[in-house]
Motif scaffolding. Sequence first.
Motif, PDB file in Angstrom:
ATOM      1  N   PHE A  58       0.859  -1.186   0.000  1.00  0.00           N
ATOM      2  CA  PHE A  58       0.000   0.000   0.000  1.00  0.00           C
ATOM      3  C   PHE A  58       0.891   1.229   0.000  1.00  0.00           C
ATOM      4  O   PHE A  58       1.862   1.292   0.759  1.00  0.00           O
ATOM      5  CB  PHE A  58      -0.895   0.021   1.243  1.00  0.00           C
ATOM      6  CG  PHE A  58      -1.806  -1.165   1.340  1.00  0.00           C
ATOM      7  CD1 PHE A  58      -3.037  -1.161   0.709  1.00  0.00           C
ATOM      8  CD2 PHE A  58      -1.424  -2.289   2.060  1.00  0.00           C
ATOM      9  CE1 PHE A  58      -3.873  -2.260   0.783  1.00  0.00           C
ATOM     10  CE2 PHE A  58      -2.250  -3.394   2.143  1.00  0.00           C
ATOM     11  CZ  PHE A  58      -3.476  -3.383   1.502  1.00  0.00           C
ATOM     12  N   PHE A  59       0.558   2.186  -0.848  1.00  0.00           N
ATOM     13  CA  PHE A  59       1.212   3.485  -0.831  1.00  0.00           C
ATOM     14  C   PHE A  59       0.255   4.487  -1.458  1.00  0.00           C
ATOM     15  O   PHE A  59      -0.667   4.114  -2.186  1.00  0.00           O
ATOM     16  CB  PHE A  59       2.583   3.476  -1.529  1.00  0.00           C
ATOM     17  CG  PHE A  59       2.585   2.929  -2.923  1.00  0.00           C
ATOM     18  CD1 PHE A  59       2.326   3.745  -4.010  1.00  0.00           C
ATOM     19  CD2 PHE A  59       2.862   1.592  -3.150  1.00  0.00           C
ATOM     20  CE1 PHE A  59       2.332   3.242  -5.295  1.00  0.00           C
ATOM     21  CE2 PHE A  59       2.879   1.071  -4.431  1.00  0.00           C
ATOM     22  CZ  PHE A  59       2.611   1.900  -5.506  1.00  0.00           C
ATOM     23  N   HIS A  60       0.466   5.750  -1.159  1.00  0.00           N
ATOM     24  CA  HIS A  60      -0.450   6.794  -1.609  1.00  0.00           C
ATOM     25  C   HIS A  60      -0.407   6.925  -3.128  1.00  0.00           C
ATOM     26  O   HIS A  60       0.652   6.816  -3.747  1.00  0.00           O
ATOM     27  CB  HIS A  60      -0.083   8.128  -0.956  1.00  0.00           C
ATOM     28  CG  HIS A  60      -1.187   9.129  -1.015  1.00  0.00           C
ATOM     29  ND1 HIS A  60      -1.457   9.882  -2.134  1.00  0.00           N
ATOM     30  CD2 HIS A  60      -2.115   9.478  -0.089  1.00  0.00           C
ATOM     31  CE1 HIS A  60      -2.482  10.662  -1.911  1.00  0.00           C
ATOM     32  NE2 HIS A  60      -2.906  10.438  -0.678  1.00  0.00           N
ATOM     33  N   LYS A  61      -1.564   7.193  -3.719  1.00  0.00           N
ATOM     34  CA  LYS A  61      -1.645   7.315  -5.177  1.00  0.00           C
ATOM     35  C   LYS A  61      -0.808   8.474  -5.711  1.00  0.00           C
ATOM     36  O   LYS A  61      -0.414   8.474  -6.879  1.00  0.00           O
ATOM     37  CB  LYS A  61      -3.099   7.449  -5.632  1.00  0.00           C
ATOM     38  CG  LYS A  61      -3.776   8.734  -5.190  1.00  0.00           C
ATOM     39  CD  LYS A  61      -5.228   8.767  -5.635  1.00  0.00           C
ATOM     40  CE  LYS A  61      -5.894  10.045  -5.186  1.00  0.00           C
ATOM     41  NZ  LYS A  61      -7.303  10.082  -5.585  1.00  0.00           N
ATOM     42  N   TYR A  62      -0.505   9.449  -4.870  1.00  0.00           N
ATOM     43  CA  TYR A  62       0.316  10.561  -5.326  1.00  0.00           C
ATOM     44  C   TYR A  62       1.707  10.085  -5.745  1.00  0.00           C
ATOM     45  O   TYR A  62       2.311  10.651  -6.649  1.00  0.00           O
ATOM     46  CB  TYR A  62       0.432  11.634  -4.239  1.00  0.00           C
ATOM     47  CG  TYR A  62       1.235  12.835  -4.698  1.00  0.00           C
ATOM     48  CD1 TYR A  62       0.749  13.667  -5.704  1.00  0.00           C
ATOM     49  CD2 TYR A  62       2.487  13.119  -4.162  1.00  0.00           C
ATOM     50  CE1 TYR A  62       1.487  14.752  -6.148  1.00  0.00           C
ATOM     51  CE2 TYR A  62       3.223  14.203  -4.594  1.00  0.00           C
ATOM     52  CZ  TYR A  62       2.724  15.012  -5.593  1.00  0.00           C
ATOM     53  OH  TYR A  62       3.452  16.073  -6.035  1.00  0.00           O
TER      54      TYR A  62
END
Length: 166
Positions: A58-62
């Motif tokens: 999981f990681f931020h879409k940014y």
Amino acid sequence: MILHSEEAEFGFDVWQHHPDRVVGFVSHTHHWDTYNGRWYYSTTVDNQYSVILTKPAFFHKYYMYMFDNMMPRSAKEMIAQTGHCEELGMNFLISSVTKKAPLKLINKHQKPVASGLVNQWQACINAFTSIFGIMPLRHSMLRVDPSLFKDNVSILRKQYRKLEIL
């Protein structure tokens, strides 16, 4: 790699508390090889890690936006040529922005990696270090363990009911 739905839900919950980091299940590490004067990439399961493989993670879409639009062209060309360095490139990008280590979730899914793939990652880690001009990867020993959610309350009151039997 196949995750149980409660493992994925637990990982997402952890990521929501640390949205600036890569949160995942499979970890690798790096260290400086003084004898050869280069960075060494290791897939050995160890207490210390600095890379989380992004499948699954999981990681931020940014960070995907940054990967597509701000990643150095030479890094993207290397990723396209090798076909196997995008996970390492994403870790380089996120660590260079956040100055933080990724977070590892305890799992039973870590499997041996083919030596040919390790050799490609070895080349990529040294190339990315040259491209970025620094070694942004940070080591950590922190592991978020779902078994810590085991307690003596009724199974019906637990949020992650099936994690105790995995």
